[in-house]
Design a protein around this motif. Structure first.
Motif, PDB file in Angstrom:
ATOM      1  N   GLU A 339       0.827  -1.211   0.000  1.00 51.90           N
ATOM      2  CA  GLU A 339       0.000   0.000   0.000  1.00 51.90           C
ATOM      3  C   GLU A 339       0.858   1.256   0.000  1.00 51.90           C
ATOM      4  OE1 GLU A 339      -2.357  -0.654   3.437  1.00 51.90           O
ATOM      5  OE2 GLU A 339      -3.578  -2.238   2.516  1.00 51.90           O
ATOM      6  N   GLU A 340       1.998   1.222   0.706  1.00 45.99           N
ATOM      7  CA  GLU A 340       2.893   2.390   0.712  1.00 45.99           C
ATOM      8  C   GLU A 340       3.421   2.661  -0.688  1.00 45.99           C
ATOM      9  OE1 GLU A 340       4.935   5.575   2.465  1.00 45.99           O
ATOM     10  OE2 GLU A 340       3.401   4.259   3.306  1.00 45.99           O
ATOM     11  N   LEU A 341       3.860   1.630  -1.376  1.00 43.74           N
ATOM     12  CA  LEU A 341       4.362   1.811  -2.737  1.00 43.74           C
ATOM     13  C   LEU A 341       3.235   2.218  -3.695  1.00 43.74           C
ATOM     14  CD1 LEU A 341       6.770  -1.253  -2.979  1.00 43.74           C
ATOM     15  CD2 LEU A 341       7.429   1.154  -2.938  1.00 43.74           C
ATOM     16  N   ARG A 342       2.077   1.603  -3.521  1.00 41.69           N
ATOM     17  CA  ARG A 342       0.961   1.897  -4.425  1.00 41.69           C
ATOM     18  C   ARG A 342       0.434   3.315  -4.240  1.00 41.69           C
ATOM     19  NH1 ARG A 342      -3.791  -1.382  -2.618  1.00 41.69           N
ATOM     20  NH2 ARG A 342      -3.905   0.382  -1.162  1.00 41.69           N
ATOM     21  N   ASP A 343       0.286   3.745  -2.986  1.00 42.12           N
ATOM     22  CA  ASP A 343      -0.356   5.027  -2.713  1.00 42.12           C
ATOM     23  C   ASP A 343       0.605   6.212  -2.787  1.00 42.12           C
ATOM     24  OD1 ASP A 343      -2.614   3.521  -2.294  1.00 42.12           O
ATOM     25  OD2 ASP A 343      -2.412   3.486  -0.118  1.00 42.12           O
ATOM     26  N   ARG A 344       1.891   5.963  -2.530  1.00 45.63           N
ATOM     27  CA  ARG A 344       2.839   7.078  -2.488  1.00 45.63           C
ATOM     28  C   ARG A 344       3.887   7.007  -3.593  1.00 45.63           C
ATOM     29  NH1 ARG A 344       2.814  10.105   2.199  1.00 45.63           N
ATOM     30  NH2 ARG A 344       1.447   9.329   3.872  1.00 45.63           N
ATOM     31  N   ALA A 345       4.541   5.856  -3.695  1.00 47.81           N
ATOM     32  CA  ALA A 345       5.673   5.785  -4.620  1.00 47.81           C
ATOM     33  C   ALA A 345       5.235   5.773  -6.081  1.00 47.81           C
ATOM     34  CB  ALA A 345       6.521   4.558  -4.309  1.00 47.81           C
TER      35      ALA A 345
END
Length: 406
Positions: A339-345
């Protein structure tokens, strides 16, 4: 100069727009699992053993353990200068009085349950292996898609740079940079295809497919485990627990059998004989006296097995519960990385990709910086695929542990 980079940079958007995932096709994960459970050699052999156990039940259900006995005696009688022939015919049947037949039936039925649980455990392991292979192939296919797009961009940049180099518009350094980038992109794409072939091998074996046949996967990488309450409730019906319960039932049946052996067996018999001119009809009864072998060894061994299996069941269930809870925790952490990679990165690298394209077009950055941005964009997208794969494997593992993966 700007026209050259604008042409190359514009190709980035075109290529990435064309490199979309292939539409979902025939083989879903559920279909792959069902096919493997039906065709895998280990699963077929395990189910055949269940039939063997059912066949053994026939022996336990036989009404009498011992066959009837028929005696026949014949011989001459000499006396008084005469010879006559005497004969005797006897028939007897032994009966158990301690309920041994019921205990044997219970043991045989428990053996069927245990064998079925072993077959289910084999199917569970096959299901886990198929699901692992499936998502690894899906992840490898997604990596190939990303790397193919990157290869197309690198080839376009190299072709444009080579053309301008021949015209003397760019330096040899720029030509070398694009040549290296194109070669690396081709190498990484070829490596990803090799990894996909490696991931396909166990899937082909488990599904019984030809070595050169194509496999079209309909499902993607993402997987979610069942709810914790569902997983924990399913543990008591997991194959390993059912197998232990069946072993406990067998031990209790053997304990009953041992106690039944302490009661005497009876064998009524009937005989008919002739002595000279006399005909004799006799009835008799044989009784075994359980003075020495009273089934004490069978009962003691069964009692010890019951205690061991009871402790083993409790320990196994605790271990499974800890494994499920720990697996859910691991999944949650790995999913948070997704989710961190999907939503931010991913939004940020998409923005960087667009900004780098416009900056190269406007001459605000050089080719080296553009390639560095492209490399970071690709690395981030590949990292997202790896994070998806890690989370999917964790979800599959926890579902397979509880036996709910289908």
């Amino acid at each position: 100069m700007r026209v050259v980079w604008w042409t190359a940079a514009s190709a980035v958007t075109v290529v990435l727009g064309m490199a979309q995932p292939a539409p979902a096709q025939s083989l879903t994960l559920s279909e792959a699992i069902a096919r493997a459970r039906a065709r895998a050699p280990e699963a077929v052999a395990a189910l055949a053993r269940v039939d063997e156990a059912r066949a053994r039940l026939l022996g336990a259900t036989t009404r009498f353990r011992d066959n009837p006995v028929l005696d026949f005696d014949l011989g001459p009688r000499n006396g008084g200068g005469q010879q006559t022939w005497d004969y005797a015919v006897g028939f007897g049947q032994r009966f158990e009085t301690g309920g041994q037949r019921g205990a044997r039936i219970a043991a045989a039925e428990a053996d069927i349950v245990a064998t079925q649980a072993t077959a289910d455990e084999t199917a569970r392991l096959i299901t886990r292996e198929v699901a692992f292979a499936y998502v690894r192939v899906a992840a490898a296919s997604e990596r190939i898609r990303l790397l193919t797009a990157a290869e197309s961009v690198a080839d376009t940049l190299r072709t444009a740079t080579e053309r301008r180099y021949q015209l003397g518009d760019v330096a040899a350094l720029d030509l070398n940079l694009t040549t290296i980038a194109a070669a690396r992109a081709r190498a990484e794409r070829a490596r990803a295809e090799g990894e996909r072939d490696d991931a396909l091998r166990p899937l082909r074996t488990l599904l019984g497919l030809e070595a050169r046949g194509s496999i079209a996967l309909a499902d993607g990488i993402d997987r979610q485990p069942a709810a914790e309450t569902v997983l924990l409730a399913a543990l008591v019906q997991s194959p390993v627990i059912r197998r232990t319960d069946a072993a406990l039932a067998q031990a209790r049946a053997e304990f009953t059998l041992g106690h039944g052996m302490s009661r005497p067996d009876v064998a009524p018999r009937l005989s008919f004989s002739r002595e000279q001119d006399d005909h004799i009809l006799l009835g008799g009864l044989s009784i075994t006296l359980p003075l020495f072998d009273r089934g004490q060894a069978t009962s003691a061994e069964a009692d010890a097995r019951i205690r061991r299996l009871t402790q083993e069941r409790a320990a196994t269930l605790r271990a499974l519960e800890l494994e499920v809870i720990g697996g859910l925790s691991a999944y949650a952490r790995k999913q948070s990385a997704v989710e961190e990679l999907r939503d931010r990165a991913l939004p940020a690298v998409a923005d960087n990709e667009s900004l780098a394209t416009r900056s190269l077009e406007a001459g605000e950055i050089n080719l080296l910086n553009f390639l560095l941005v492209r490399q970071d964009v690709l690395a981030t997208r590949l990292a997202y695929v790896e994070a998806q794969l890690d989370a999917a494997l964790a979800a599959i593992d926890v579902d397979a542990t509880a036996g709910v993966l289908r």
